[in-house]
Scaffold this motif. Structure first.
Motif, PDB file in Angstrom:
ATOM      1  N   THR A  55       0.697  -1.034   0.080  1.00  0.00           N
ATOM      2  CA  THR A  55       0.106  -0.018   0.093  1.00  0.00           C
ATOM      3  C   THR A  55       0.739   1.359  -0.070  1.00  0.00           C
ATOM      4  OG1 THR A  55      -0.175   0.104   2.539  1.00  0.00           O
ATOM      5  CG2 THR A  55      -1.808  -1.036   1.030  1.00  0.00           C
ATOM      6  N   LEU A  75       9.255   4.196  -3.476  1.00  0.00           N
ATOM      7  CA  LEU A  75       9.741   3.679  -4.612  1.00  0.00           C
ATOM      8  C   LEU A  75      11.132   3.897  -5.183  1.00  0.00           C
ATOM      9  CD1 LEU A  75       8.578   1.416  -6.632  1.00  0.00           C
ATOM     10  CD2 LEU A  75       7.587   3.483  -8.024  1.00  0.00           C
ATOM     11  N   MET A  85       4.067   2.373  -3.608  1.00  0.00           N
ATOM     12  CA  MET A  85       3.914   2.990  -4.736  1.00  0.00           C
ATOM     13  C   MET A  85       4.184   4.602  -4.584  1.00  0.00           C
ATOM     14  SD  MET A  85       3.609   0.865  -7.052  1.00  0.00           S
ATOM     15  CE  MET A  85       3.257   1.822  -8.521  1.00  0.00           C
ATOM     16  N   ASN A  86       4.303   4.964  -3.379  1.00  0.00           N
ATOM     17  CA  ASN A  86       4.637   6.142  -2.904  1.00  0.00           C
ATOM     18  C   ASN A  86       5.978   6.662  -3.740  1.00  0.00           C
ATOM     19  OD1 ASN A  86       5.976   8.444  -1.710  1.00  0.00           O
ATOM     20  ND2 ASN A  86       4.412   8.262  -0.180  1.00  0.00           N
ATOM     21  N   ALA A  87       6.078   7.479  -4.533  1.00  0.00           N
ATOM     22  CA  ALA A  87       7.296   7.972  -5.347  1.00  0.00           C
ATOM     23  C   ALA A  87       8.369   7.883  -4.472  1.00  0.00           C
ATOM     24  CB  ALA A  87       6.975   9.053  -5.854  1.00  0.00           C
TER      25      ALA A  87
END
Lengths: 167, 1256
Positions: A127, A135, A130-132
């Motif tokens: 969850t 990532l 995918m936070n930049a």
């Protein structure tokens, strides 16, 4: 071989930079040489892990849950392998080599301490992955580790040969 | 710049050129000055959208092809007709025109058709149009063909969606999809068909819709205005006669002038034809004329000319049958989609929209409520090019609007505003119209319209917006505001083509404000969203700020510039907002960029007739053959006039390419806690009662399924299979390995088993009254729910009243009550276990969303439980200290929330993708969803109350582009089992100087984004970190600004006017429950506030952060707005400080989900008696949650004001009357954020603190 056993402590073989002190003579195949061989093999495995990590993060954009599920089980083995040959080097009194590995070991411990709330093993939470920022961090981590393992691989090779030759 | 500019601008250029072409120059001027001059109708159309108008002109000039001219014309005719309806109201200037044209008209109608393409196309198209037209016509003209009416019915009916499709199939089976657009809002082409109007009064509806469009254009949303026109292009052979053209709203306004000339029998298709022809005529003329000066005028003039032209066109068309140029729009009643509530709200908010709807409105408004969904579906709107019809429709719309609150006018005016008033001109022309009008009085509407048209744009704006704007934030307003500021600029820029105003000075937003010396920083009127500094045309086309906002309306060129500005860059989304007007497009091919898959949108550029250039990736794509045909105008070769290109918010009916599986039915599962604690709280009675009441209103179709589970320490299933004499309860006590006893009969068809369901709901509240079971096995119950739902997906509603204490997912109390007011560390903001998160991810994978209703009196670890909703795209409701008798206000709130929850729209198996211009990238998403890819959010359910935020970063320099665009596409399955895509596109200019960046700050959006970021920071780091970051945001941005302004004295704390509220809002955030320290705050309350920050749309979030305070003991009608025959006073906003509270007054505080009325000790007894119904202050009870309905003026005013505020939001807030000196007043006073508290700064102290930090 066994003969290394006692030799280990005695000879601080160290390879690497000139600073390293090389020393004593020994039999052809010392414990230190064995350590390097072991490390060499395990590092090859770690390189594989790192490549896998990089590929997985590249494909992460497709399915974070599946990728996290494939990555998470590999995290602990990787850390354990690394910790294992750190211990082996400690036993072999390869101080320089150990010192070079300490930052990574510390990094691994820190990662384990700060891992998200998870019931399973691993570090990656689908969850938040995918936070930049996260990532980018993970991707960078993958490349850095790959570079480190590659350098370490050649270093161990050199160390092994050095030990064998010097003995 | 040039290159990029080329692309964006080109788009404009592409479109514009034709229109503007010659006109451009003239237009610009024309707009301003011209307004008055322009003939009524024509001008109106033209002007309204000034941009549009221009375009039209251009078009005309350059090429005859563009239907624009015609469109306008058409609209005129329509107007005329309508006017008839309205009869008196509108003068019929147009009619004159029309009349002449009429002769042509018939042909004209076709003109659209003709124009385009060869007959064949027309033919093809026509059918669709016919149908649509027919239907619309029928709608409009009730009498008109019954068949049509039937269609209409479809629309109206729930089936609406199907209806559309059906229509298509019927009519146009073969070919093309129809495009139904509900409303095309293009300002330019207001035409709209109002097919949807089933109700009956087609005209009325039509009108409204049209009106709406026009209005809107001005500011915000072009949506509303434009809309409408949707035509079905299908190739049916249609009944030519029918063409109703409704188009036009644009002109519509102007229409005033149009006067209805002939409405005529509008009923008849004939009429339409006429109109159409008229329009055509107009168009043609326009084209020709275009050269000449102002289009509008020209048009009027044109008619004659046009006639010739038209004929030619027509002829071709005629062969095809042109009928209806008019586009029929089915308007969806668009509003329809949105439930009545929505309508109201929207109406309020968007006057424009409202109007549109209104058009349909008369019926819709009232009726709509029921069919929200349906409404949506139907919207086909004719677009406008065929403005003729539109004109008619517009008028009505206006009327409606007027009724509603004069919006319509506004709208129209707005539309026109750009171009001044068309009215004058129109008036002249109109003479003819009147007569016609008389004939067809059918609908009509309300006469108000006239007045408005005449008004100068500015006035109109002012007036209308207010009315419309029940909601403060309406974009419209903002638009208006801007206008006054730089009208000249806009026009200029528009004429230039796409350049933005960047260069223009923005005196107001950049005006330095010395914060420490400005005592009344808070404006007395609501704060509107700033409008991007774009040219007029783009401004009109741009997405409504209610759906889509950017924190920086001027995007910095480079990351370095952004870093310098120290402001957050991001988007605030409300993608599934209830809209009153929404163009719905059915088409075989959905045109998208081949490389980045962007949907075609108003900001692409057409390189030539057959190619368009993507505005996000700059790839050049082919225009598909089908896209060459414009269903709205029934013309060929005008891809730039298609509804997709005229509306920045559209909805496509998706084909099977967009499905991974057949669309799922609506499935609802209720999982209810029935432990002792739950029974004691008594929520079951309220829930079952609400469900019984709303069972028929649950969104869904004939496949809708529903199921129930209850749990305490065991799990109970209910077999409701049809055929049983009574519901069967099945108990599973093995909570370690849950299984479904009878998997097939637990989720049953709502309609087949309705009696059993009702029996169960009636029995449920009393079934567990004597339970002694105190444990709660929530985890296992959720696992069972997941198993039950996974074959289909759907919505799980969980009602929980305590900490889960058994089985998987059990939780321990983590809160230490002694730490509630700690200023140091607040722990446990994150989940204690990942059980709920994993469950949510599993659910999300099976398209199931979990909504949590937490009704507890003690700590329930919301931080952990909320995960079940956060990652499955559910929503969270929290009722602390819930008890059905001891806490009636919470009970009332639950009841109201449930009503909304059960009946609001819902989308299933949704995904949302956000794309942006190359060079920008998505950084972080905020909201309830699961991020499946870097730009793809997986939403098991989407509801109209969900908001999202996105942080952006600038990866590559944007130096070679002058505009950036953002597009969100929400693909979902409607409750009717239809796959739909809702697309919003926002366009912003790129700037290279820091001053321009500051000039375009949207302070509310920035605050909401910061709040989202702060929540993340609180959870991942710590609350104090988050608070520091908030303060630093102010310090950094103000010091960065200070360093750009060299001539200021360094001792002063200076902010640009656009940022003047920034420190106040940040202080408000620091005092918000989510982030405050030092004040006793329960952990669950704090976590809930954080959940709300993450998932609420901006409008609601802002009220939560910074409530509105009004003094209500002296309400007057000064500045009041009229809504639905009610006069709503508009008291000024007061700043949130006790200094504003006088003992002699009574104040209303609007906190979004709660209203407080504070009564001062010295409050006038007359007020207490007239409004509260008690003789004096002492006799007011401590707990009072309703205002009595007293027959006094002040009571009426107070109630209408409160009702108006309530109507503007989805969840009806609970009212608390707070007496001064009652214990409840602390609740009230903690919202006075400008005052000092024990633990926090006052506003002035905060400013000093910030100043100190800056000077460091």
């Amino acid at each position: 071989r066994e003969n290394e056993g006692h030799q280990g402590p005695a000879p601080p073989f160290s390879a690497g930079t000139g600073a390293a002190a090389c020393s004593s003579p020994a039999t052809a195949f010392t414990f230190a040489a064995f350590c390097y061989m072991l490390a060499l093999l395990l590092t090859a495995a770690l390189i594989f892990f790192a490549i896998w990590h990089i590929i997985a993060f590249d494909e992460l954009r497709l399915n974070p849950i599946a990728q996290c599920n494939t990555l998470n089980p590999l995290v602990l083995p990787e850390y354990l392998i690394h910790a294992f040959f750190c211990v082996v080097f400690l036993c072999a009194a390869e101080w320089l080599t150990l010192g070079l590995n300490m930052p990574l070991l510390a990094g691994h411990i820190w990662r384990c301490m700060s891992r998200p709330v998870m019931s399973g093993p691993g570090l990656y939470d689908p969850t938040t992955i995918m936070n930049a920022d996260i990532l980018a961090y993970c991707q960078k981590e993958g490349w850095c580790k790959l570079a480190f393992y590659l350098l370490a691989f050649f270093y161990y090779l050199y160390g092994m040969i050095y030990v064998l030759v010097s003995s | 710049m040039s290159a990029p500019a080329g692309s964006p601008h080109p788009a404009a250029g592409a479109r514009i050129p034709p229109k503007l072409g010659g006109a451009a120059a003239p237009a610009g001027p024309g707009l301003g000055p011209a307004r008055p001059q322009q003939n009524g109708p024509a001008q109106n159309q033209m002007q309204v959208p000034s941009g549009y108008g221009l375009h039209h002109q251009n078009y005309i000039a350059p090429s005859g092809h563009y239907s624009q001219g015609p469109g306008k014309m058409t609209s005129l005719p329509l107007d005329t007709q309508r006017e008839d309806y309205y009869s008196g109201l509108y003068t019929v200037p147009t009619q004159n025109v029309v009349t002449p044209s009429t002769a042509h008209q018939q042909p004209g109608a076709q003109q659209m058709y003709g124009r385009g393409p060869p007959a064949p196309h027309i033919a093809g198209s026509t059918p669709g149009s016919f149908q649509g037209a027919a239907s619309s016509a029928s709608h409009l003209h009730m009498s008109a063909s019954q068949p049509h009416s039937s269609f209409v019915n479809h629309y109206n009916s729930p089936a609406m969606y199907s209806a559309n499709s059906s229509v298509a199939s019927q009519g146009f089976p073969s070919t093309c999809g129809h495009y139904t657009m509900s409303t095309v809002s293009n300002a330019a082409y207001p035409s709209v068909s109002y097919p949807s109007l089933p109700a009956g009064d087609p005209y009325g509806q039509m009108f409204t819709s049209q009106n709406a469009p026009t209005v809107r254009p001005v500011t915000d949303n072009s949506f509303s205005g434009q809309n409408t026109a949707i035509s079905h292009p299908s190739p049916l052979p249609p009944p030519p006669s029918q063409q109703h053209h409704q188009q036009q709203s644009l002109s519509g306004y102007s229409t005033l002038s149009w006067s209805a000339a002939g409405l005529l029998s509008a009923q008849d298709n004939l009429v339409r034809n006429h109109t159409g022809s008229l329009a055509a005529a107009n168009n043609n003329p326009a084209n020709t004329v275009a050269d000449s000066l102002s289009c509008p005028v020209m048009q009027n003039v044109l008619p004659p000319k046009s006639s010739p032209v038209a004929p030619t066109v027509l002829s071709s068309a005629s062969s095809a049958r042109m009928p209806p140029t008019a586009n029929q729009l089915v308007e969806p009643v668009a509003s329809v989609t949105q439930p009545s509530e929505l309508l109201q709200q929207k109406g309020m908010q968007y006057g424009d929209y409202v109007n549109n709807q209104a058009s349909s409105a008369p019926t819709p408004l009232s009726s709509t409520s029921d069919d929200e969904e349906e409404e949506e579906e139907d919207e086909e709107a004719g677009v406008d090019s065929s403005s003729t019809t539109s004109s008619a429709s517009p008028m009505p719309n206006s009327y409606d609007a007027l009724e509603g609150g004069s919006y319509p006018d506004m709208l129209s005016s707005a539309a026109s505003s750009p171009a001044p008033d068309p009215t004058p001109e129109s008036d002249p022309a109109p003479a003819p119209a009147p007569a016609p009008a008389a004939p067809q009085p059918s609908k009509l509407a309300k006469p108000f319209g006239y007045g408005y048209p005449t008004l100068q744009p500015g006035y109109q704006n002012a007036a209308a917006p207010l009315n419309a704007g029940l909601q403060p934030g309406n974009p419209v307003y903002s638009g208006f505001q801007q206008y006054p500021q730089y009208p000249g600029m806009n026009q200029l820029s528009s004429s230039l083509g796409g350049l933005s105003l960047q260069s223009s000075p923005q005196p107001e937003s950049l005006r330095p404000v010395n914060l420490t010396q400005e005592r009344n920083i808070l404006p007395t009127t609501p704060v509107w969203a700033p409008v991007p500094n774009l040219n007029l045309e783009l401004k009109k086309l741009n997405c409504s700020p209610d759906s889509f906002r950017c924190t920086l309306t001027n995007i910095p060129q480079t990351q370095a510039l952004l870093n310098k500005a120290k402001l957050p860059l991001g988007l605030l989304l409300h993608p599934f907002r209830d809209l009153t007007q929404l163009p719905v497009i059915t088409s075989n091919t959905i045109v998208r960029c081949r490389s980045c898959r962007t949907y075609i949108n108003p900001f692409v550029s057409f390189i030539d007739q057959r190619r368009w250039k993507c505005n996000l990736c700059y790839r050049v794509n082919d225009v598909p053959e089908e896209f060459m045909y414009n269903p709205l105008t029934r013309s060929y070769g005008e891809p730039h006039k298609r509804p997709e290109v005229q509306n920045s918010t559209v909805e496509f009916i998706a084909s099977s390419d967009y499905m991974l599986r057949p669309p799922q039915p609506a499935v609802y599962l209720f999982v209810l806690d029935v432990s002792h604690n739950a029974v004691e709280a008594g929520y079951l009675t309220i829930l079952c009662h609400s469900l019984l009441e709303n069972l028929d209103k649950l969104p869904g179709d004939s496949r809708t399924r529903i199921g129930f589970m209850t749990f305490d320490s065991t799990i109970h299933f209910y077999n409701l299979q049809e055929g049983l004499s009574q519901p069967q309860m099945l108990i599973v006590s093995d909570i370690d390995d849950v299984f479904l006893p009878t998997p097939d009969s637990l989720l049953v068809n709502l309609y087949e088993s309705k009696e059993l369901i009702k029996d169960l709901l009636n029995a449920l509240p009393n079934m567990f009254t004597n339970t002694r079971e105190t444990h709660s096995a929530l985890g296992p119950a959720l696992q069972a729910a997941f198993k039950l739902m996974s074959p289909t997906g759907g919505r799980v509603s969980v009602f929980q009243t305590q900490l889960p204490s058994l089985g998987a997912g059990l939780l321990q109390s983590r809160e230490d009550p002694n730490q509630r007011s700690s200023t140091k560390v607040v722990q446990h903001l994150g989940p204690a276990t990942d059980f709920y998160k994993k469950l949510a991810l599993d659910c999300s994978g099976q398209q199931t969303a979990v909504d949590l209703f937490l009704l507890s009196s003690q700590y329930s670890d919301l931080a952990s439980l909320a995960c079940m909703s956060k990652y499955s795209a559910g929503c969270i409701y929290y009722y602390p200290s819930f008890h059905y008798t001891h806490n009636p206000s919470q009970a009332e709130k639950l009841q109201k929330d449930l009503k909304r929850y059960l009946t609001r729209k819902i989308g299933f198996e949704a995904v949302m993708r956000i794309r942006c211009t190359k060079g920008l990238s998505m950084h972080t998403f905020h909201g309830n969803f699961f991020v499946r890819s870097t730009d793809l959010l997986s939403l098991a359910n989407i509801n109209p109350d969900a908001g999202f935020a996105v942080q952006l970063s600038i990866e590559e320099s944007l130096t070679d582009t002058s505009l950036v665009c953002f597009q969100t596409a929400l693909l979902y399955t409607s409750s009717k089992g239809e796959r739909r895509i809702r697309v919003h596109t926002l366009c912003s200019p790129v700037v290279s100087s820091l001053a321009d960046v500051y000039a375009g700050v949207d302070v509310q959006a920035a605050i909401c984004l910061l709040a989202n970021m702060a929540v993340d920071r609180s959870v991942s780091s710590s609350l104090s970190d988050a608070r520091d970051a908030l303060v630093n945001a102010v310090v950094d941005s103000l010091s960065a600004y200070g360093s750009t302004v060299s001539n200021l004295q360094h001792s002063a704390l200076v902010a640009p006017s656009s940022l003047k509220l920034f420190p106040l809002y940040v202080l408000a955030l620091l005092k918000q429950k989510a982030f405050r320290t030092g004040t006793s705050t329960r952990l669950d309350d704090r976590v809930y506030a954080m959940c709300q920050i993450k998932s609420q749309p901006l409008v609601h979030l802002m009220k939560m952060i910074h409530p509105n305070l009004y003094r209500i003991d002296r309400l007057t009608d000064e500045g009041a707005v009229h809504v639905n025959d009610r006069v709503v006073p508009q008291p000024p906003l007061q700043k949130l400080s006790a200094e504003k509270l006088t003992r002699e007054g009574a104040f209303l505080m609007d906190c979004g989900s709660v209203f407080y009325i504070w009564i001062g000790k010295g409050c006038d007894n007359n007020f207490i008696e007239d409004v509260l119904g008690y003789p004096n202050f002492a006799s007011i009870p401590q707990k009072m949650t309703h205002l009595p309905e007293l027959d006094t003026l002040s009571s009426e005013r107070a109630r209408s004001f409160i009702t108006w505020l309530r109507d503007s939001r989805p969840l009806s807030p609970v009212l608390h009357v707070v007496k001064d000196e009652s214990p409840a007043k602390t609740e009230f006073f903690q919202h006075l954020i400008e005052d000092r508290t024990e633990a926090a700064f006052s506003y002035y102290e905060f400013l000093l603190h910030v100043q100190q930090q800056i000077c460091k």
